[in-house]
Scaffold this motif. Structure first.
Motif, PDB file in Angstrom:
ATOM      1  N   GLU A 116       9.480  -4.059   4.321  1.00 37.34           N
ATOM      2  CA  GLU A 116      10.516  -3.111   5.204  1.00 37.34           C
ATOM      3  C   GLU A 116      10.138  -1.653   4.731  1.00 37.34           C
ATOM      4  N   ARG A 117       9.404  -1.538   3.401  1.00 35.72           N
ATOM      5  CA  ARG A 117       9.138  -0.281   3.077  1.00 35.72           C
ATOM      6  C   ARG A 117       7.508   0.190   3.374  1.00 35.72           C
ATOM      7  N   PHE A 118       6.704  -0.741   3.756  1.00 33.55           N
ATOM      8  CA  PHE A 118       5.288  -0.405   3.631  1.00 33.55           C
ATOM      9  C   PHE A 118       4.801  -0.771   5.105  1.00 33.55           C
ATOM     10  N   ARG A 119       5.643  -1.586   5.927  1.00 35.44           N
ATOM     11  CA  ARG A 119       4.978  -2.020   7.028  1.00 35.44           C
ATOM     12  C   ARG A 119       5.664  -1.352   8.276  1.00 35.44           C
ATOM     13  N   VAL A 120       4.693  -0.745   9.364  1.00 34.23           N
ATOM     14  CA  VAL A 120       5.127  -0.149  10.447  1.00 34.23           C
ATOM     15  C   VAL A 120       5.868  -1.326  11.418  1.00 34.23           C
ATOM     16  N   PRO A 139       4.653 -10.215   2.783  1.00 43.38           N
ATOM     17  CA  PRO A 139       3.761  -8.847   2.416  1.00 43.38           C
ATOM     18  C   PRO A 139       2.309  -9.397   2.387  1.00 43.38           C
ATOM     19  N   THR A 140       1.475  -8.434   2.878  1.00 45.34           N
ATOM     20  CA  THR A 140       0.006  -8.624   2.767  1.00 45.34           C
ATOM     21  C   THR A 140      -0.545  -8.174   1.229  1.00 45.34           C
ATOM     22  N   PHE A 141      -1.611  -8.435   1.193  1.00 44.66           N
ATOM     23  CA  PHE A 141      -2.091  -8.110  -0.043  1.00 44.66           C
ATOM     24  C   PHE A 141      -2.138  -6.538  -0.516  1.00 44.66           C
ATOM     25  N   LEU A 142      -2.351  -5.978   0.916  1.00 46.10           N
ATOM     26  CA  LEU A 142      -2.474  -4.444   0.843  1.00 46.10           C
ATOM     27  C   LEU A 142      -1.101  -3.903   0.602  1.00 46.10           C
ATOM     28  N   GLU A 143      -0.213  -4.374   1.242  1.00 43.82           N
ATOM     29  CA  GLU A 143       1.345  -3.921   0.998  1.00 43.82           C
ATOM     30  C   GLU A 143       1.775  -4.310  -0.301  1.00 43.82           C
ATOM     31  N   PHE A 144       1.302  -5.393  -0.993  1.00 41.23           N
ATOM     32  CA  PHE A 144       1.757  -5.406  -2.421  1.00 41.23           C
ATOM     33  C   PHE A 144       1.039  -4.623  -3.210  1.00 41.23           C
ATOM     34  N   VAL A 145      -0.098  -3.984  -3.113  1.00 41.01           N
ATOM     35  CA  VAL A 145      -1.090  -3.261  -3.835  1.00 41.01           C
ATOM     36  C   VAL A 145      -0.201  -1.633  -3.576  1.00 41.01           C
TER      37      VAL A 145
END
Length: 368
Positions: free
Chosen positions: A212-216, A246-252
């Motif tokens: 919700e926070r990091f994905r367009v 979440p993707t790994f990028l979003e987790f990071v």
């Protein structure tokens, strides 16, 4: 006639080649998937002389690991090694987290559980030390941590402090980036698998909020629609992720933006915050990278070799090696994101002598 003979010879040659190739593949597969069992039994096959050599080697390296921790703690003016009134650049707990330890008073072992760093193996052996059987542990649906905590209840100060004084204090660590990747793949990448490890709980507690926070587009955008081919590894024998994870990028990006001191799960909280090596003088610092040898050292130091043996639970059996998996996932990141992630875990890297250097060659910048 000669042509027919040659043709028959050629057919025989091709047939034998196929047979040899098939046998080679079968043997390779058996050896690959049998490595774990061989390692598990290796300790029993070692001579006493070889065991003594490994213990001597581990003892020497352990002394260097302990010395390094003390020097780094002193360098940053932390805990027991604080040498001035100067404020450290790192936030640090004022006291150890006694309640997180599993303390076996009978066998004089105190272990701080760094999750995703051979924790299942240690929990398994702790359960055996506590009287459980291999048969029970192999059949039960209970989490090992739940069983072990029933055997070794949480102790708070001053009982824990007193117990720690007489116990061998052990911590097991691994490369911080490998631990984070393992935590992501085990807990957040796929809600359709590893339900026994709490993947649904982790999605609800962390995954949905990260997306919700990091994905367009937030949770309305499917994970599969934003991942580039070659930047993830989903096993073909398991169901595909639901697309909400979440993707790994979003987790990071979540880790980079989060104050890990006040809001972090046990599976990715930094070592220095959870096990506080600057506040406790550990007797033995083991590493996943040298885990077989270090287990022998721990077991002999406790004199429990007649009860437990070196084991390695949940070790990967993927055809992809660890460094290949790392390359795949870290290619989602930019060099700047790697640097920012390193800064969050910098003290762990320094305390336990790890480097992020190799990971810079995996990052997204290399492919733009």
């Amino acid at each position: 006639m000669r042509i027919r003979v040659k043709k028959k010879c050629w057919i025989l040659f091709v047939f034998l080649s196929v047979i040899v190739f098939a046998i080679t593949v079968i043997i390779s597969t058996i050896l690959h998937f049998g490595n774990y069992d061989k390692r598990k039994e290796a300790a029993a096959l070692l001579s006493e002389q070889e065991i003594k050599r490994l213990i001597k080697e581990a003892e020497s390296i352990n002394a260097k690991r302990i010395e390094r921790v003390q020097k780094v703690c002193s360098k940053y003016n932390l805990g027991l090694f604080k040498n001035s009134a100067k404020v450290s650049q790192f936030k640090h707990p004022p006291t150890p987290q006694y309640s997180v330890f599993y303390i076996d008073i009978t066998h004089k072992l105190a272990w701080c559980p760094v999750y995703k760093a051979a924790s299942s193996s240690m929990l398994h052996n702790l359960c055996l030390l506590g009287g459980q059987t291999e048969k029970f542990l192999g059949e039960t649906k209970q989490q090992l941590s739940t069983i072990a905590r029933k055997i070794y209840p949480e102790l708070d100060y001053p009982q824990a402090e007193e117990a720690l004084q007489s116990c061998l204090k052990v911590i097991i660590v691994r490369h911080p980036f490998e631990r984070l990747l393992s935590a992501y793949r085990d807990k957040l990448e796929n809600v359709n698998v590893r339900t026994e490890h709490g993947s649904a709980h982790f999605y609800k507690s962390y995954g949905s909020k990260i997306v919700e926070r990091f994905r367009v587009g937030g949770n309305k955008t499917k994970t599969q629609d934003i991942l580039r081919p070659g930047t993830y590894y989903w096993q073909s024998n398991q169901p595909e992720p639901a697309g909400i994870e979440p993707t790994f990028l979003e987790f990071v990006r979540y880790l980079i933006s989060t104050d890990l001191l006040s809001y972090a799960d046990d599976h990715w909280i930094p070592y220095y915050l959870f096990c506080t090596p600057c506040l406790l003088k550990y007797d033995l610092i083991a590493k996943v990278e040298t885990f077989f040898r270090d287990q022998i050292y721990i077991i002999r130091a406790l004199d429990v070799q007649n009860i437990i043996k070196p084991t390695w639970k949940h070790q990967t059996k993927d055809s992809h090696s660890s460094n290949k998996i790392s390359k795949i996932y870290f290619s989602q990141l930019t060099r700047l994101e790697i640097e920012q992630l390193y800064e969050k875990y910098k003290l762990d890297f320094e305390l336990f002598d790890y480097t992020p250097d190799a990971y810079y060659s995996y990052v997204l910048d290399q492919y733009l």
